[in-house]
Design a protein around this motif. Structure first.
Motif, mmCIF file in Angstrom:
data_model
loop_
_atom_site.group_PDB
_atom_site.id
_atom_site.type_symbol
_atom_site.label_atom_id
_atom_site.label_comp_id
_atom_site.label_asym_id
_atom_site.label_seq_id
_atom_site.Cartn_x
_atom_site.Cartn_y
_atom_site.Cartn_z
ATOM 1 N N GLU A 165 0.999 -1.251 -0.008
ATOM 2 C CA GLU A 165 -0.085 0.127 0.038
ATOM 3 C C GLU A 165 0.722 1.201 0.163
ATOM 4 O O GLU A 165 1.822 1.075 0.600
ATOM 5 N N ASN A 166 0.376 2.189 -0.628
ATOM 6 C CA ASN A 166 1.084 3.423 -0.839
ATOM 7 C C ASN A 166 0.280 4.615 -0.955
ATOM 8 O O ASN A 166 -0.047 5.234 -2.007
ATOM 9 N N PRO A 167 -0.518 5.175 0.228
ATOM 10 C CA PRO A 167 -1.346 6.185 0.306
ATOM 11 C C PRO A 167 -0.617 7.437 -0.397
ATOM 12 O O PRO A 167 0.513 7.842 -0.178
ATOM 13 N N GLU A 210 -5.500 8.293 -2.377
ATOM 14 C CA GLU A 210 -5.648 6.859 -3.220
ATOM 15 C C GLU A 210 -4.524 6.052 -2.762
ATOM 16 O O GLU A 210 -2.946 6.490 -2.721
ATOM 17 N N GLU A 211 -4.630 4.728 -2.815
ATOM 18 C CA GLU A 211 -3.562 3.611 -2.799
ATOM 19 C C GLU A 211 -3.193 3.541 -4.060
ATOM 20 O O GLU A 211 -3.772 3.067 -5.091
ATOM 21 N N ARG A 212 -1.808 3.776 -4.236
ATOM 22 C CA ARG A 212 -1.243 3.631 -5.678
ATOM 23 C C ARG A 212 -0.193 2.481 -6.001
ATOM 24 O O ARG A 212 0.342 2.461 -6.932
ATOM 25 N N VAL A 237 -2.424 11.027 5.715
ATOM 26 C CA VAL A 237 -3.436 10.105 5.135
ATOM 27 C C VAL A 237 -4.815 10.440 5.855
ATOM 28 O O VAL A 237 -5.985 10.535 5.218
#
Length: 336
Positions: free
Chosen positions: A3-5, A18-20, A311
């Motif tokens: 996960e990478n907000p 967004e999770e990218r 976040v």
């Protein structure tokens, strides 16, 4: 992928987390876990608002949805092939977006020295943009400077002009809260156009000579024509902001007749490599910026106005800024 907000502008006025996914570092790259990133309340708010002419460079930059931000400070947590593993654990800054993890090449990294906090280091991008503008103005010891617009860029412009030897340095802004942030320095004066005539005050402060250099830092295209009145003949108008549309200027009366020089000062005008004519690359200016922090010439802490958990509070930060950014200065997104 992990996960990478990531802070994303989905469309004008719409911001989301967004999770990218995390992109693992390729050869010559590192993976950075972001600690703090700084919101650019000028550039980012222009992109988010969508208030720019169709077909302009702004419209090309926006390209919704777009990842926001460009002033990132974090810790290297992984290295790609060909990268010395000793990079792991080092604190670095990079022109990268607001995201929990970012990938960068070695050439994009700016190591953060001991003694400079993550929060203060996250100001680096704004700092070197202004340093480049002051250099392009070719401020000489004893020259006068007027800075119109005292947001974050304008505050740094005042401070760097003083460091460069400008006397006097005059900051101009309608917001009293911004005027109060000017450094307590005998060569620094603050002017509110709502209370006094800016041209008359600049004339008084410069004993009638007017300003050698004027820095436009409002971003308002409708104000630029009036700023020529602050300049001496053959003075220099530095466009340090990124104006949000076209300006109407009589080039004969404002530029040609007084032989004024108009100077663009975008961060992309940094030289790509050190050279005898101009050694002041982004890397060199960043090193000097950190040196000024360590030497206590610059206090970034005094310019921090807000901290948000990235976040959970990121979108709220941008909504606040869209409604009224006059009370905002250094707005930080905290990731860890």
């Amino acid at each position: 992928m992990a996960e990478n907000p990531t802070i994303v502008f989905r469309s004008p006025g719409e911001v989301a987390v967004e999770e990218r996914g995390v992109r693992e570092p390729s050869s010559g790259e590192v993976l950075i876990r972001t600690q703090v990133s700084l919101i650019s309340t000028g550039t980012e708010l222009t992109l988010l608002s969508g208030r720019f002419p169709p077909g302009s460079s702004w419209a090309r930059y926006a390209a919704y949805p777009t990842a926001a931000g460009y002033s990132n400070c974090g810790e290297v947590v992984a290295t790609g092939s060909g990268v010395d593993p000793s990079w792991r654990g080092r604190r670095v800054c990079a022109f990268k977006p607001h995201a929990a993890f970012v990938t960068a090449s070695l050439g994009e990294l700016h190591p953060v020295p001991d003694g400079v906090s993550d929060e203060h280091a996250s100001f680096f991008a704004i700092g070197i943009i202004v340093m480049n503008g002051v250099r392009r103005a070719k401020i000489q010891w004893g020259e006068s400077a007027a800075i119109v617009g005292l947001g974050l860029l304008g505050q740094f412009a005042v401070r760097f002009c003083l460091l460069a030897g400008a006397r006097p340095v005059i900051g101009i802004d309608l917001a009293e809260s911004r005027l109060r942030l000017l450094p307590n320095h005998p060569a620094c004066a603050g002017v509110s156009p709502s209370k006094e005539d800016s041209v008359a005050r600049v004339r008084s402060e410069t004993t009638g000579r007017m300003a050698d250099s004027v820095f436009e830092v409002t971003g308002d295209p409708d104000l630029i024509a009036g700023e020529f009145a602050l300049l001496r003949r053959q003075g220099r108008l530095v466009i340090l902001s990124s104006p949000r549309g076209p300006s109407s200027v009589d080039f004969h009366d404002f530029v040609n007749a007084p032989s004024v020089t108009v100077i663009g000062a975008h961060q992309m005008s940094h030289p790509p490599h050190e050279n005898p004519e101009d050694p002041w690359t982004k890397q060199r200016n960043t090193e000097l910026f950190f040196r000024h922090i360590l030497d206590k010439d610059i206090d970034c802490g005094a310019l921090i106005s807000h901290r948000f958990q990235a976040v959970s509070e990121g979108p709220r930060a941008y909504r606040m800024l869209l409604e009224d950014r006059s009370a905002a200065m250094g707005v930080l997104l905290v990731w860890q």
